[in-house]
Structures are given as C-alpha cells and as structure tokens.
Design a protein around this motif. Structure first.
Motif, PDB file in Angstrom:
ATOM      1  N   ARG A   1     -15.204  21.692  -9.941  1.00  9.35           N
ATOM      2  CA  ARG A   1     -14.611  23.275 -10.297  1.00  9.35           C
ATOM      3  C   ARG A   1     -13.552  23.126 -11.684  1.00  9.35           C
ATOM      4  NH1 ARG A   1     -12.863  24.656  -5.485  1.00  9.35           N
ATOM      5  NH2 ARG A   1     -15.098  25.724  -4.518  1.00  9.35           N
ATOM      6  N   ARG A   2     -12.943  22.338 -11.661  1.00 11.66           N
ATOM      7  CA  ARG A   2     -12.143  22.426 -13.024  1.00 11.66           C
ATOM      8  C   ARG A   2     -12.866  22.281 -14.354  1.00 11.66           C
ATOM      9  NH1 ARG A   2      -7.424  19.034 -12.034  1.00 11.66           N
ATOM     10  NH2 ARG A   2      -7.845  19.676  -9.527  1.00 11.66           N
ATOM     11  N   HIS A   3     -13.014  20.938 -13.709  1.00 11.21           N
ATOM     12  CA  HIS A   3     -14.137  20.246 -14.915  1.00 11.21           C
ATOM     13  C   HIS A   3     -15.529  20.480 -15.772  1.00 11.21           C
ATOM     14  CE1 HIS A   3     -10.099  18.419 -15.606  1.00 11.21           C
ATOM     15  NE2 HIS A   3      -9.885  18.102 -14.799  1.00 11.21           N
ATOM     16  N   GLY A   4     -16.070  20.207 -14.560  1.00 12.79           N
ATOM     17  CA  GLY A   4     -17.451  20.599 -14.225  1.00 12.79           C
ATOM     18  C   GLY A   4     -17.961  19.021 -14.232  1.00 12.79           C
ATOM     19  N   PRO A   5     -19.276  19.096 -13.699  1.00 10.29           N
ATOM     20  CA  PRO A   5     -20.319  18.192 -13.969  1.00 10.29           C
ATOM     21  C   PRO A   5     -20.346  17.019 -15.085  1.00 10.29           C
ATOM     22  CG  PRO A   5     -21.522  19.342 -13.463  1.00 10.29           C
ATOM     23  CD  PRO A   5     -20.308  20.397 -14.260  1.00 10.29           C
ATOM     24  N   ALA A   6     -20.210  17.512 -16.377  1.00 15.25           N
ATOM     25  CA  ALA A   6     -20.303  16.943 -17.109  1.00 15.25           C
ATOM     26  C   ALA A   6     -19.013  16.094 -17.589  1.00 15.25           C
ATOM     27  CB  ALA A   6     -21.014  17.321 -18.653  1.00 15.25           C
ATOM     28  N   LYS A   7     -17.851  16.478 -17.277  1.00  9.99           N
ATOM     29  CA  LYS A   7     -16.833  15.526 -17.596  1.00  9.99           C
ATOM     30  C   LYS A   7     -15.455  15.609 -16.353  1.00  9.99           C
ATOM     31  CE  LYS A   7     -16.306  18.647 -21.790  1.00  9.99           C
ATOM     32  NZ  LYS A   7     -14.815  20.015 -22.357  1.00  9.99           N
ATOM     33  N   ALA A   8     -16.140  16.177 -15.263  1.00 13.86           N
ATOM     34  CA  ALA A   8     -15.593  14.714 -14.108  1.00 13.86           C
ATOM     35  C   ALA A   8     -15.889  13.602 -14.147  1.00 13.86           C
ATOM     36  CB  ALA A   8     -16.030  15.950 -12.693  1.00 13.86           C
ATOM     37  N   THR A   9     -14.656  12.765 -13.891  1.00 12.51           N
ATOM     38  CA  THR A   9     -14.651  10.950 -13.970  1.00 12.51           C
ATOM     39  C   THR A   9     -14.134  11.061 -12.489  1.00 12.51           C
ATOM     40  OG1 THR A   9     -12.750  10.887 -14.627  1.00 12.51           O
ATOM     41  CG2 THR A   9     -15.155  11.256 -16.503  1.00 12.51           C
ATOM     42  N   VAL A  10     -14.211   9.772 -11.874  1.00 14.25           N
ATOM     43  CA  VAL A  10     -13.294   9.083 -11.091  1.00 14.25           C
ATOM     44  C   VAL A  10     -11.888   9.211 -11.291  1.00 14.25           C
ATOM     45  CG1 VAL A  10     -13.632   6.853  -9.081  1.00 14.25           C
ATOM     46  CG2 VAL A  10     -15.507   7.875 -10.102  1.00 14.25           C
TER      47      VAL A  10
ATOM     48  N   LEU B   1      -5.564   7.761   2.715  1.00 14.67           N
ATOM     49  CA  LEU B   1      -6.511   8.161   1.348  1.00 14.67           C
ATOM     50  C   LEU B   1      -8.028   8.094   2.522  1.00 14.67           C
ATOM     51  CD1 LEU B   1      -7.501   9.403  -0.702  1.00 14.67           C
ATOM     52  CD2 LEU B   1      -8.352   6.431  -1.166  1.00 14.67           C
ATOM     53  N   THR B   2      -8.685   9.255   2.892  1.00 14.06           N
ATOM     54  CA  THR B   2     -10.083   9.358   4.336  1.00 14.06           C
ATOM     55  C   THR B   2     -11.409  10.084   2.732  1.00 14.06           C
ATOM     56  OG1 THR B   2      -9.874  11.880   4.034  1.00 14.06           O
ATOM     57  CG2 THR B   2      -9.051   9.761   5.461  1.00 14.06           C
ATOM     58  N   THR B   3     -12.511  10.058   3.443  1.00 17.81           N
ATOM     59  CA  THR B   3     -13.899  10.728   2.733  1.00 17.81           C
ATOM     60  C   THR B   3     -13.713  11.574   2.602  1.00 17.81           C
ATOM     61  OG1 THR B   3     -15.156   7.905   3.789  1.00 17.81           O
ATOM     62  CG2 THR B   3     -16.335  10.092   3.161  1.00 17.81           C
ATOM     63  N   GLU B   4     -13.549  11.953   3.776  1.00 14.76           N
ATOM     64  CA  GLU B   4     -13.055  13.511   3.199  1.00 14.76           C
ATOM     65  C   GLU B   4     -12.321  13.984   2.564  1.00 14.76           C
ATOM     66  OE1 GLU B   4     -14.174  17.894   4.164  1.00 14.76           O
ATOM     67  OE2 GLU B   4     -15.186  15.835   4.789  1.00 14.76           O
ATOM     68  N   ARG B   5     -11.134  13.755   2.386  1.00 11.82           N
ATOM     69  CA  ARG B   5     -10.009  13.671   1.709  1.00 11.82           C
ATOM     70  C   ARG B   5     -10.317  13.975  -0.386  1.00 11.82           C
ATOM     71  NH1 ARG B   5      -4.777  11.384   0.445  1.00 11.82           N
ATOM     72  NH2 ARG B   5      -3.655  12.984  -1.545  1.00 11.82           N
TER      73      ARG B   5
ATOM     74  N   MET C   1       0.489  -1.200   0.226  1.00 14.71           N
ATOM     75  CA  MET C   1      -0.105   0.033   0.138  1.00 14.71           C
ATOM     76  C   MET C   1       0.846   1.239  -0.241  1.00 14.71           C
ATOM     77  SD  MET C   1      -3.054   0.601   2.995  1.00 14.71           S
ATOM     78  CE  MET C   1      -4.470  -0.286   1.879  1.00 14.71           C
ATOM     79  N   SER C   2       0.758   1.996  -1.350  1.00 16.89           N
ATOM     80  CA  SER C   2       1.326   3.536  -0.597  1.00 16.89           C
ATOM     81  C   SER C   2       0.798   3.893   0.572  1.00 16.89           C
ATOM     82  CB  SER C   2       1.082   4.213  -2.127  1.00 16.89           C
ATOM     83  OG  SER C   2       0.062   4.695  -2.246  1.00 16.89           O
ATOM     84  N   PRO C   3       2.186   5.758   0.967  1.00 14.57           N
ATOM     85  CA  PRO C   3       1.566   6.355   1.944  1.00 14.57           C
ATOM     86  C   PRO C   3       0.570   7.038   1.420  1.00 14.57           C
ATOM     87  CG  PRO C   3       4.054   6.369   1.399  1.00 14.57           C
ATOM     88  CD  PRO C   3       3.103   5.545   0.124  1.00 14.57           C
TER      89      PRO C   3
ATOM     90  N   ARG D   1      -6.556  10.358  -9.927  1.00 14.26           N
ATOM     91  CA  ARG D   1      -6.088  11.171 -10.396  1.00 14.26           C
ATOM     92  C   ARG D   1      -5.205  11.985  -9.817  1.00 14.26           C
ATOM     93  NH1 ARG D   1      -7.365  11.910 -15.348  1.00 14.26           N
ATOM     94  NH2 ARG D   1      -6.521   9.970 -15.992  1.00 14.26           N
ATOM     95  N   ALA D   2      -6.223  12.633  -9.198  1.00 17.64           N
ATOM     96  CA  ALA D   2      -5.955  14.011  -8.697  1.00 17.64           C
ATOM     97  C   ALA D   2      -5.103  13.056  -7.201  1.00 17.64           C
ATOM     98  CB  ALA D   2      -6.932  15.150  -8.121  1.00 17.64           C
ATOM     99  N   LEU D   3      -5.585  12.540  -6.764  1.00 16.66           N
ATOM    100  CA  LEU D   3      -5.206  12.220  -5.227  1.00 16.66           C
ATOM    101  C   LEU D   3      -4.056  11.393  -5.354  1.00 16.66           C
ATOM    102  CD1 LEU D   3      -9.042  11.270  -4.279  1.00 16.66           C
ATOM    103  CD2 LEU D   3      -7.059  12.713  -2.404  1.00 16.66           C
ATOM    104  N   GLY D   4      -3.379  10.458  -6.940  1.00 19.56           N
ATOM    105  CA  GLY D   4      -2.699   9.876  -7.149  1.00 19.56           C
ATOM    106  C   GLY D   4      -2.241   8.884  -6.185  1.00 19.56           C
ATOM    107  N   VAL D   5      -4.083   7.737  -6.581  1.00 19.20           N
ATOM    108  CA  VAL D   5      -4.055   7.262  -6.043  1.00 19.20           C
ATOM    109  C   VAL D   5      -4.795   6.483  -7.179  1.00 19.20           C
ATOM    110  CG1 VAL D   5      -4.700   7.758  -3.797  1.00 19.20           C
ATOM    111  CG2 VAL D   5      -6.466   7.807  -4.981  1.00 19.20           C
ATOM    112  N   SER D   6      -5.227   4.625  -7.175  1.00 22.41           N
ATOM    113  CA  SER D   6      -6.043   4.492  -8.693  1.00 22.41           C
ATOM    114  C   SER D   6      -7.363   4.699  -8.203  1.00 22.41           C
ATOM    115  CB  SER D   6      -5.452   3.167  -8.367  1.00 22.41           C
ATOM    116  OG  SER D   6      -6.040   2.402  -7.465  1.00 22.41           O
ATOM    117  N   HIS D   7      -8.094   4.337  -9.389  1.00 25.18           N
ATOM    118  CA  HIS D   7      -9.497   4.388  -9.645  1.00 25.18           C
ATOM    119  C   HIS D   7     -10.168   3.904  -8.319  1.00 25.18           C
ATOM    120  CE1 HIS D   7      -9.269   2.451 -12.716  1.00 25.18           C
ATOM    121  NE2 HIS D   7     -11.003   1.757 -12.815  1.00 25.18           N
TER     122      HIS D   7
END
Length: 195
Positions: A22-31, A8-12, A1-3, A36-42
């Motif tokens: 905010r960056r991509h909007g609801p139509a383009k934002a994906t899991v 990784l928490t629900t809040e995070r 498991m990576s650091p 990727r923004a969290l640095g983890v796998s989906h």
C-alpha cells in the motif's frame, strides 16, 4: 533468536506485506522493506516464503480468499436456492466494488499482482464457480432450477455476470444505472434457470 522473530508468523508477514505494498506499490516494495517493517532480517521472511514471487502470490491469494470466505456463508445456508443465488451474486458484486472503492491504491496494486499471479487467480475463480455449482445443485435438487450440468451452468452464470465482478470493469461499478443493470441481469439469470 530475538523476541520479534519468535512471534513472526505467516499471517503477520502477509499483513505487513499488504501495508508495504500500500505504501510503496508493487514496483518498489521489496522483501527487505517487509522485513524492515517487521523488525527482522530479510532471511527471516525468506524462511516463510522462499522467494519474493511466493510472498506476492501468498498475499494475492489472501486478498482473493477474503471474498470467497464472505460468500461461503451464503452457499451454506439452507433456504431458497433462487434467493441464495441472488444474494451470492449481490455479495460478489458488493465485495469487489468495496475492494475497488474503499482502497483504490491497494486495489491498483492487486491488479498488478493478480496479473503476475501463477495459481491464485485461477484457484479463486475455480472456488467461486464451485460455490455457484453448489447453489445450482441445491436448486436442481429442490426442483427450482432445470439443468443437467450444474457445473457448466455455474460457470456460464459466473462468466455472464463478469461485468459486475471482473476487476477490469471496476471503472463501471460506480456509474449511474449500474444497479439497474445488475438487477436486470440477475433477474434474467434466475428466470433462465427456473424449472
């Protein structure tokens, strides 16, 4: 498991999802974007939220709960119920107006998400009506308000003041005269409830 995945928490995840929305909007934002923004796998995100819809519902609920939490302090105060009612209605109007004005892109995103929402919006409304009910009950107990049905009265007050908290009226919240209209309606509501 990576650091990263260890912390990784629900809040995070929810905070990051909000930024991705905010960056991509609801139509383009994906899991995948969130992961990727969290640095983890989906898959790591899916361990916390089983579906994209569940993640979007949770982030919507978190957004709505901020308003409820801010108003809960007014409900808990031990002072004149008329003043608490006025302050609660003012607090609701101000909170919704801030959400619309301070971050219009995110507000627009949440308008889409609340439209998709399963239980978050009805739960939010039920919570707000419950808060109002407690204020009305306190007014009845103090002999300040006259009503036989505190919950029905609270629901009526909530719906009567909808122009000042329902997001579909957000465009009106910055128009000239809105403060005077708000004050007049709150005065009418308080006078109508008096014993």
């Amino acid at each position: 498991m990576s650091p990263t995945s260890e912390t990784l928490t629900t809040e995070r995840i929810l905070e990051t999802t909000e930024e991705v929305l905010r960056r991509h909007g609801p139509a383009k934002a994906t899991v995948v974007d969130v992961a990727r923004a969290l640095g983890v796998s989906h898959g790591s995100v899916y361990r916390h939220f089983r579906t994209k819809a569940a993640l979007r519902e949770a982030v919507t609920k978190r957004w709505l709960d901020r308003t409820s939490a801010a108003l809960a302090g007014i409900v808990a105060e031990d002072r004149d119920p008329q003043a608490r009612l006025r302050d609660w209605l003012r607090g609701l109007f101000d909170a919704k107006r801030r959400k619309a004005g301070d971050d219009p892109e995110l507000f627009a995103t949440y308008m889409v998400l609340t439209g998709e929402s399963g239980a978050a919006v009805p739960e939010h409304i039920a919570d707000l009506v419950a808060q109002l009910t407690r204020i009305v009950e306190a007014g009845v107990a103090a002999g300040t308000f006259a009503t036989a049905d505190a919950e029905g009265t609270a629901r009526a007050v909530f719906h009567a003041t909808g122009r000042f908290h329902d997001p579909c009226y957000a465009a009106e919240w910055t128009r000239p005269g809105v403060e005077e209209d708000f004050a007049a309606l709150v005065d009418l509501v308080v006078r109508g409830l008096r014993a």
